[in-house]
Design an enzyme around this catalytic site. Sequence first.
Site, PDB file in Angstrom:
ATOM      1  N   HIS A 203      -6.574   1.334   9.656  1.00  0.00           N
ATOM      2  CA  HIS A 203      -7.026   0.824   8.347  1.00  0.00           C
ATOM      3  C   HIS A 203      -7.820   0.921   7.364  1.00  0.00           C
ATOM      4  O   HIS A 203      -8.333   1.179   6.230  1.00  0.00           O
ATOM      5  CB  HIS A 203      -7.009  -0.634   8.284  1.00  0.00           C
ATOM      6  CG  HIS A 203      -8.539  -0.483   8.992  1.00  0.00           C
ATOM      7  ND1 HIS A 203      -9.458  -0.505   7.853  1.00  0.00           N
ATOM      8  CD2 HIS A 203      -8.918  -1.526  10.524  1.00  0.00           C
ATOM      9  CE1 HIS A 203     -10.860  -1.291   8.633  1.00  0.00           C
ATOM     10  NE2 HIS A 203     -10.139  -1.788  10.128  1.00  0.00           N
TER      11      HIS A 203
HETATM   12  C1  UD1 Z   1     -12.248  -4.465   4.374  1.00  0.00           C
HETATM   13  C2  UD1 Z   1     -13.543  -3.304   4.139  1.00  0.00           C
HETATM   14  C3  UD1 Z   1     -13.529  -3.036   5.666  1.00  0.00           C
HETATM   15  C4  UD1 Z   1     -13.276  -3.743   7.318  1.00  0.00           C
HETATM   16  C5  UD1 Z   1     -12.242  -4.381   7.032  1.00  0.00           C
HETATM   17  C6  UD1 Z   1     -11.245  -5.317   7.467  1.00  0.00           C
HETATM   18  C7  UD1 Z   1     -14.509  -3.231   2.232  1.00  0.00           C
HETATM   19  C8  UD1 Z   1     -14.977  -1.975   1.379  1.00  0.00           C
HETATM   20  N1  UD1 Z   1     -13.878  -2.778   2.617  1.00  0.00           N
HETATM   21  O1  UD1 Z   1     -11.481  -3.342   3.638  1.00  0.00           O
HETATM   22  O2  UD1 Z   1     -15.288  -2.124   5.551  1.00  0.00           O
HETATM   23  O3  UD1 Z   1     -13.442  -2.381   8.297  1.00  0.00           O
HETATM   24  O4  UD1 Z   1     -11.796  -4.633   5.364  1.00  0.00           O
HETATM   25  O5  UD1 Z   1     -10.350  -5.337   8.392  1.00  0.00           O
HETATM   26  O6  UD1 Z   1     -15.531  -3.986   1.708  1.00  0.00           O
HETATM   27  N2  UD1 Z   1      -4.754  -7.441   2.097  1.00  0.00           N
HETATM   28  C9  UD1 Z   1      -4.201  -8.367   2.326  1.00  0.00           C
HETATM   29  N3  UD1 Z   1      -4.390 -10.019   2.405  1.00  0.00           N
HETATM   30  C10 UD1 Z   1      -5.083  -9.819   2.873  1.00  0.00           C
HETATM   31  C11 UD1 Z   1      -6.932  -8.202   2.517  1.00  0.00           C
HETATM   32  C12 UD1 Z   1      -5.975  -7.631   2.182  1.00  0.00           C
HETATM   33  O7  UD1 Z   1      -2.926  -8.528   1.720  1.00  0.00           O
HETATM   34  O8  UD1 Z   1      -6.114 -10.693   3.577  1.00  0.00           O
HETATM   35  C13 UD1 Z   1      -4.449  -5.735   1.486  1.00  0.00           C
HETATM   36  C14 UD1 Z   1      -4.216  -5.393  -0.042  1.00  0.00           C
HETATM   37  O9  UD1 Z   1      -3.344  -5.182  -0.522  1.00  0.00           O
HETATM   38  C15 UD1 Z   1      -5.555  -5.203  -0.304  1.00  0.00           C
HETATM   39  C16 UD1 Z   1      -5.723  -4.077   1.219  1.00  0.00           C
HETATM   40  O10 UD1 Z   1      -5.086  -4.983   2.087  1.00  0.00           O
HETATM   41  O11 UD1 Z   1      -5.313  -4.084  -2.062  1.00  0.00           O
HETATM   42  C17 UD1 Z   1      -7.415  -3.746   1.473  1.00  0.00           C
HETATM   43  O12 UD1 Z   1      -7.938  -4.570   1.318  1.00  0.00           O
HETATM   44  P1  UD1 Z   1      -9.486  -5.005   1.376  1.00  0.00           P
HETATM   45  O13 UD1 Z   1     -10.731  -6.200   0.959  1.00  0.00           O
HETATM   46  O14 UD1 Z   1     -10.123  -4.700   0.004  1.00  0.00           O
HETATM   47  O15 UD1 Z   1     -10.263  -3.906   1.668  1.00  0.00           O
HETATM   48  P2  UD1 Z   1     -10.152  -3.586   3.539  1.00  0.00           P
HETATM   49  O16 UD1 Z   1      -9.195  -2.448   3.452  1.00  0.00           O
HETATM   50  O17 UD1 Z   1      -9.719  -5.202   4.539  1.00  0.00           O
HETATM   51  N1  UDP Z   2      -8.529  -7.501  15.703  1.00  0.00           N
HETATM   52  C1  UDP Z   2      -7.566  -9.269  15.399  1.00  0.00           C
HETATM   53  N2  UDP Z   2      -6.441  -8.379  15.564  1.00  0.00           N
HETATM   54  C2  UDP Z   2      -5.715  -7.665  15.134  1.00  0.00           C
HETATM   55  C3  UDP Z   2      -6.960  -5.856  14.944  1.00  0.00           C
HETATM   56  C4  UDP Z   2      -7.995  -6.763  15.378  1.00  0.00           C
HETATM   57  O1  UDP Z   2      -8.153 -10.469  16.278  1.00  0.00           O
HETATM   58  O2  UDP Z   2      -4.892  -7.717  15.278  1.00  0.00           O
HETATM   59  C5  UDP Z   2     -10.209  -8.142  15.690  1.00  0.00           C
HETATM   60  C6  UDP Z   2     -10.886  -6.946  16.419  1.00  0.00           C
HETATM   61  O3  UDP Z   2     -10.614  -7.941  17.881  1.00  0.00           O
HETATM   62  C7  UDP Z   2     -12.278  -6.269  16.068  1.00  0.00           C
HETATM   63  C8  UDP Z   2     -11.916  -7.163  14.414  1.00  0.00           C
HETATM   64  O4  UDP Z   2     -10.278  -7.600  14.194  1.00  0.00           O
HETATM   65  O5  UDP Z   2     -13.098  -8.041  16.676  1.00  0.00           O
HETATM   66  C9  UDP Z   2     -11.547  -6.109  13.577  1.00  0.00           C
HETATM   67  O6  UDP Z   2     -11.612  -5.965  12.260  1.00  0.00           O
HETATM   68  P1  UDP Z   2     -11.599  -4.765  11.658  1.00  0.00           P
HETATM   69  O7  UDP Z   2     -10.606  -3.682  12.470  1.00  0.00           O
HETATM   70  O8  UDP Z   2     -10.481  -4.982  10.148  1.00  0.00           O
HETATM   71  O9  UDP Z   2     -12.599  -3.840  11.262  1.00  0.00           O
HETATM   72  P2  UDP Z   2     -14.137  -3.050  10.873  1.00  0.00           P
HETATM   73  O10 UDP Z   2     -14.456  -3.458  12.357  1.00  0.00           O
HETATM   74  O11 UDP Z   2     -13.200  -2.397  11.024  1.00  0.00           O
HETATM   75  O12 UDP Z   2     -15.003  -3.593   9.835  1.00  0.00           O
END
Ligand code: UD1
Ligand code: UDP
Length: 356
Positions: A203
Amino acid sequence: MKVAIILGTRPEIIKMAPIIYELKKRKIIFYIIHTGQHYSYNMDKIFFEQLQLPKPKYKLEVGSANQGMQTGKIIERIEKVLIKDKPDIILVQGDTNSVLGGAIAAKKLGIKIGHVEAGLRSFDDTMPEETNRILADHCSDFLFAPTKTSQNNLVKEGIDKKKIFVTGNTIVDSVKKNLENSFNGLLEKYNIKEKEYFLVSIHRQENVDNKKRFESIIKGLKLIAKKYKIPVIYPIHPRSEKMARKFKISLDGLNVIKPIDYFSFLNLEKNAKLVLTDSGGVQEECCIVKTPCITLRDNTERPETVTVKANIVSGTNPRNIIKCVNKMLKSKQSWLNPFGNGNTSKKIVDIMRSNL
Ligand code: UD1
Ligand code: UDP
């Protein structure tokens, strides 16, 4: 002592949960401020329900936006509630925009800040997370570094050693508690067998928002599916789903499913032949549950996982991904987890208690 827990995304909920349990157990006053950075049911509420966490006192509902606008909204909305309900300390976890926004708002109000998972560095300043980590660390009063490596990163940046505490990572507490709860019946549900499937989690912005990189990763995954003739299960993050649609990248041949709950994901991690990821938390969890991991990035802020030989950083070239998978599958899975023994949350609460 009154503690405000600031969180906003899936990994923050999972990694803050052990601290929340510890505060509750010791009857310390605390409340949760949820920025609303993540808001879809399967990125947010599902974890509150499954981990039985108290409802947030404040839900700021910032939602999705560009980096600056999202961080700006977080600062503005957190500031309001911190002025209203002044805690003695705020805790933030990790490297998201919610962390940076929380740290800046608290710093300007003179409220103490504890940064859980301090000192991680990828040394890649094109990642928004690297900026968030560095700035949050330099605002913080208590830096809870998971390992000596992260402590050293902070010392090298001139942060006073007295503020740094090597505590391990709360992800170990979380895995220990929840692996027991791991969901049975999952292998049947997805029609897969133990150690006979790959699990994928991708992601990261620098991967999926870049058409070439995303295509290259997907090509690598398809090659693996073809070579090993076993399913590749990919619970897809909403960002990746959106970008695959936008770039018209076909995911045919991969078993793509919606993001899943924590117990199920942990179970899939534990039983997978190997995990391919660009997630931070997933690199750590694989190291803990002893499943080999390939990191589809050019660097990692979790070098400890590579040092103990639980993880290889492969980049995104399909042929290199395959090479790394072959190499990792041949290696022994006998490493030691470098992130502590599951009492990180207890250590963090002890440190706050004796210093505030
Ligand atoms: C964010 C964090 C990243 C973390 C990740 C965990 C920042 C800069 N990035 O990235 O470090 O690893 O969360 O998963 O803070 N969206 C949905 N539903 C949601 C959330 C997001 O549909 O509940 C979609 C939206 O289209 C949004 C995109 O995901 O624009 C990105 O969401 P965003 O929170 O901006 O960044 P992440 O990629 O989730
Ligand atoms: N995770 C989850 N369901 C999923 C994918 C990930 O519960 O479908 C959990 C995973 O076990 C881990 C956390 O989400 O604890 C990681 O989150 P993510 O990869 O979104 O963020 P990051 O760690 O890269 O910031």
